[in-house]
Structures are given as C-alpha cells and as structure tokens.
Design a protein around this motif. Structure first.
Motif, PDB file in Angstrom:
ATOM      1  N   THR A 151     117.045  50.423  76.854  1.00 34.99           N
ATOM      2  CA  THR A 151     116.756  51.313  76.032  1.00 34.99           C
ATOM      3  C   THR A 151     116.230  50.991  74.586  1.00 34.99           C
ATOM      4  N   TYR A 152     115.796  51.478  73.761  1.00 43.11           N
ATOM      5  CA  TYR A 152     115.250  50.979  72.507  1.00 43.11           C
ATOM      6  C   TYR A 152     116.617  50.420  71.846  1.00 43.11           C
ATOM      7  N   LYS A 153     117.559  50.796  71.668  1.00 38.90           N
ATOM      8  CA  LYS A 153     118.733  50.010  71.162  1.00 38.90           C
ATOM      9  C   LYS A 153     119.059  48.880  71.825  1.00 38.90           C
ATOM     10  N   MET A 154     118.842  48.729  73.141  1.00 42.04           N
ATOM     11  CA  MET A 154     119.059  47.391  73.764  1.00 42.04           C
ATOM     12  C   MET A 154     117.907  46.367  73.201  1.00 42.04           C
ATOM     13  N   ALA A 155     116.889  46.981  73.169  1.00 43.01           N
ATOM     14  CA  ALA A 155     115.690  45.951  72.769  1.00 43.01           C
ATOM     15  C   ALA A 155     116.284  45.202  71.265  1.00 43.01           C
ATOM     16  N   TRP A 156     116.725  45.904  70.478  1.00 42.54           N
ATOM     17  CA  TRP A 156     117.047  45.366  69.235  1.00 42.54           C
ATOM     18  C   TRP A 156     118.390  44.568  69.270  1.00 42.54           C
ATOM     19  N   LEU A 157     119.038  44.854  70.365  1.00 42.64           N
ATOM     20  CA  LEU A 157     120.462  44.279  70.356  1.00 42.64           C
ATOM     21  C   LEU A 157     119.990  42.763  70.941  1.00 42.64           C
ATOM     22  N   TRP A 158     118.992  42.671  71.784  1.00 48.35           N
ATOM     23  CA  TRP A 158     118.701  41.293  72.007  1.00 48.35           C
ATOM     24  C   TRP A 158     118.055  40.584  70.903  1.00 48.35           C
ATOM     25  N   MET A 159     117.467  41.045  69.893  1.00 46.84           N
ATOM     26  CA  MET A 159     117.249  40.399  68.897  1.00 46.84           C
ATOM     27  C   MET A 159     118.191  39.877  67.839  1.00 46.84           C
ATOM     28  N   VAL A 160     119.361  40.601  68.270  1.00 50.62           N
ATOM     29  CA  VAL A 160     120.528  40.087  67.068  1.00 50.62           C
ATOM     30  C   VAL A 160     120.864  38.367  67.523  1.00 50.62           C
ATOM     31  N   VAL A 161     120.598  37.977  68.965  1.00 51.67           N
ATOM     32  CA  VAL A 161     120.857  36.479  68.867  1.00 51.67           C
ATOM     33  C   VAL A 161     120.006  35.575  68.148  1.00 51.67           C
ATOM     34  N   PRO A 162     118.623  35.684  68.111  1.00 49.07           N
ATOM     35  CA  PRO A 162     117.814  34.933  67.265  1.00 49.07           C
ATOM     36  C   PRO A 162     117.670  35.275  65.720  1.00 49.07           C
ATOM     37  N   LEU A 163     118.182  36.243  65.454  1.00 51.79           N
ATOM     38  CA  LEU A 163     118.109  36.747  63.951  1.00 51.79           C
ATOM     39  C   LEU A 163     118.812  35.660  63.001  1.00 51.79           C
ATOM     40  N   PRO A 164     119.781  35.333  63.111  1.00 54.06           N
ATOM     41  CA  PRO A 164     120.491  34.479  61.888  1.00 54.06           C
ATOM     42  C   PRO A 164     119.734  33.325  61.819  1.00 54.06           C
ATOM     43  N   LYS A 165     119.200  32.662  63.016  1.00 54.54           N
ATOM     44  CA  LYS A 165     118.316  31.465  62.829  1.00 54.54           C
ATOM     45  C   LYS A 165     116.899  31.890  62.211  1.00 54.54           C
ATOM     46  N   ASP A 166     116.397  32.788  62.493  1.00 56.18           N
ATOM     47  CA  ASP A 166     115.162  33.360  62.027  1.00 56.18           C
ATOM     48  C   ASP A 166     115.350  33.593  60.424  1.00 56.18           C
ATOM     49  N   ILE A 167     116.402  34.272  59.966  1.00 57.72           N
ATOM     50  CA  ILE A 167     116.677  34.384  58.521  1.00 57.72           C
ATOM     51  C   ILE A 167     116.867  32.830  57.912  1.00 57.72           C
ATOM     52  N   PHE A 168     117.696  32.132  58.401  1.00 60.55           N
ATOM     53  CA  PHE A 168     117.700  30.702  57.783  1.00 60.55           C
ATOM     54  C   PHE A 168     116.515  30.023  57.596  1.00 60.55           C
ATOM     55  N   LEU A 169     115.515  30.095  58.790  1.00 60.32           N
ATOM     56  CA  LEU A 169     114.260  29.316  58.914  1.00 60.32           C
ATOM     57  C   LEU A 169     113.269  29.834  57.769  1.00 60.32           C
ATOM     58  N   ALA A 170     113.588  31.435  57.599  1.00 54.69           N
ATOM     59  CA  ALA A 170     112.512  32.035  56.793  1.00 54.69           C
ATOM     60  C   ALA A 170     112.783  31.562  55.305  1.00 54.69           C
ATOM     61  N   ILE A 171     113.980  31.600  55.140  1.00 53.35           N
ATOM     62  CA  ILE A 171     114.561  31.067  53.690  1.00 53.35           C
ATOM     63  C   ILE A 171     114.067  29.621  53.453  1.00 53.35           C
ATOM     64  N   LEU A 172     114.223  28.755  54.731  1.00 54.28           N
ATOM     65  CA  LEU A 172     113.834  27.548  54.444  1.00 54.28           C
ATOM     66  C   LEU A 172     112.255  27.521  54.234  1.00 54.28           C
ATOM     67  N   ALA A 173     111.586  28.052  55.083  1.00 53.82           N
ATOM     68  CA  ALA A 173     110.044  27.963  54.877  1.00 53.82           C
ATOM     69  C   ALA A 173     109.604  28.507  53.274  1.00 53.82           C
ATOM     70  N   GLY A 174     110.250  29.356  52.807  1.00 54.32           N
ATOM     71  CA  GLY A 174     110.086  29.731  51.214  1.00 54.32           C
ATOM     72  C   GLY A 174     110.281  28.830  50.497  1.00 54.32           C
ATOM     73  N   ILE A 175     111.618  28.137  50.733  1.00 53.42           N
ATOM     74  CA  ILE A 175     111.820  27.107  49.945  1.00 53.42           C
ATOM     75  C   ILE A 175     110.843  25.845  50.101  1.00 53.42           C
ATOM     76  N   VAL A 176     110.645  25.468  51.061  1.00 54.66           N
ATOM     77  CA  VAL A 176     109.652  24.469  51.554  1.00 54.66           C
ATOM     78  C   VAL A 176     108.293  24.645  50.869  1.00 54.66           C
ATOM     79  N   GLY A 177     107.750  25.718  51.117  1.00 52.78           N
ATOM     80  CA  GLY A 177     106.557  26.174  50.564  1.00 52.78           C
ATOM     81  C   GLY A 177     106.488  26.228  49.440  1.00 52.78           C
ATOM     82  N   HIS A 178     107.535  26.607  48.339  1.00 50.53           N
ATOM     83  CA  HIS A 178     107.389  26.495  47.013  1.00 50.53           C
ATOM     84  C   HIS A 178     107.666  25.072  46.425  1.00 50.53           C
ATOM     85  N   ARG A 179     108.065  24.334  47.008  1.00 51.56           N
ATOM     86  CA  ARG A 179     108.162  22.787  46.814  1.00 51.56           C
ATOM     87  C   ARG A 179     106.988  22.187  47.128  1.00 51.56           C
ATOM     88  N   LEU A 180     106.123  22.585  48.125  1.00 46.59           N
ATOM     89  CA  LEU A 180     104.881  22.105  48.607  1.00 46.59           C
ATOM     90  C   LEU A 180     104.227  22.534  47.189  1.00 46.59           C
TER      91      LEU A 180
END
Length: 197
Positions: A151-180
């Motif tokens: 189902t559509y809900k199942m598709a989004w539930l699959w994305m819950v697993v990598p989401l915390p990692k990707d949020i952390f890495l997105a914030i890190l990319a922003g910080i690293v990019g700003h420093r660069l």
C-alpha cells in the motif's frame, strides 16, 4: 551552455562521490543495519547543491544518472543500464537532480547563514523523499512486482528506517557546506567565476 574546466572537474567529483555513496557498504559492510544498507547518496546530492549551486549541482546529478543509464555501474549495488529505469528505486535517482537544484537555489537566494544552509538541505531532503517514495509507489503499482499487501502507507513506512540517518546527514551537509563557504569557497576561483558569469 558552456562549462568551464573548473566546473566540469567539480561536477565529475560529485559524480564520483555519488558512486561511492551508493556503494559505501561494499567498502564498509558494517554499515548494513538490520539488513538495510546505509547509503550516502542523499547526503552527496544535497552537498552538491550546497557546494556547486543550483545549476551545476543539478547538472552533476544529471550526469550521474546518465552515466549509470549508459552502463557504468555507479548506482546502488553497482547497478547500471537502461533497465534501471523500471526499477522501483529509480525515482530516487531522478529526485537527486531536483534535490541538488532546490538546495542550491535556496542558498543562492537567501542570506548565507548556517540556518539557511541547514533549511535548504532539509528542503532538499523532503524533495528527495517525496519524489522518490511516490515514484517507487507508482512503479510497484504499475510495472514492478509489488510485495503482497503493498500500500501507499507501506511505501512510506519503509522510509522510516533511513529517515533519522538522512535528517542527520542533511543537517551535517548544511553545516559542512556553510563552513566550506566561509573558509574556502567564498575565496575560491570557482566562486569568482560564478559571480562573473
């Protein structure tokens, strides 16, 4: 559209980084957690927009997609070829182009504060997830073999697993990019060329 040598080199660098990010578990098998591979593609797509800007960031991600489609094994699990287009995860590859563009565009149009860089990176992540997940759902519904009870809900539930990692890495990319931006990029020949064009 004519690209300078510096721009071509930087775009090629991000194509290489995307290849490494897609297959990081081949180098570091311990990054498979619970059977789910931890990739760095979203991180590098966001960073491409942060560092290269909207235009060149999107070009680098387009080149990455095209290189894989012509048969160079740059996608996850060293996948490649035109057959990848019908893969349920190909939508994420397409989304990287828009992720890089949107991230870079926001930074170009706003003040160069760390908050703006992080905000832009998170918007890029949202675009990646919304496009990738919706296209994955469409693929499973219309031409790929969907798991039973999918189902559509199942598709989004699959994305819950990598989401915390990707949020952390997105914030890190922003910080690293700003420093660069503050320490290297603002003084670089690359930035001077962009301002002149």
């Amino acid at each position: 559209m004519k690209l300078r040598t510096t721009e071509i080199t930087l775009a090629a660098m991000f194509v290489a980084l995307m290849t490494v990010g897609a297959n990081i578990t081949s180098i570091a098998p311990f990054l498979v957690i619970g059977g789910v591979p931890i990739t760095l593609q979203t991180f590098f797509a966001i960073l491409a927009g942060v560092v290269l800007g909207s235009r060149l960031g999107a070009i680098s991600m387009t080149v990455y997609a095209l290189v894989g489609l012509v048969g160079v094994p740059v996608f996850a699990k060293f996948g490649a070829g035109l057959g990848t287009i019908i893969s349920p995860t190909f939508g994420f590859i397409i989304s990287f182009i828009f992720t890089a563009f949107a991230t870079g565009y926001i930074i170009e149009k706003m003040k160069k504060t760390v908050g703006v860089f992080i905000f832009a990176a998170l918007i890029g992540l949202v675009i990646n997830y919304v496009m990738g997940t919706n296209l994955m759902y469409v693929a499973y519904k219309f031409w790929s073999s969907a798991p039973e009870g999918f189902t559509y809900k199942m598709a989004w539930l699959w994305m819950v697993v990598p989401l915390p990692k990707d949020i952390f890495l997105a914030i890190l990319a922003g910080i690293v990019g700003h420093r660069l931006e503050r320490t290297v990029l603002s003084r670089s020949q690359f930035r001077k060329l962009r301002k002149a064009s």
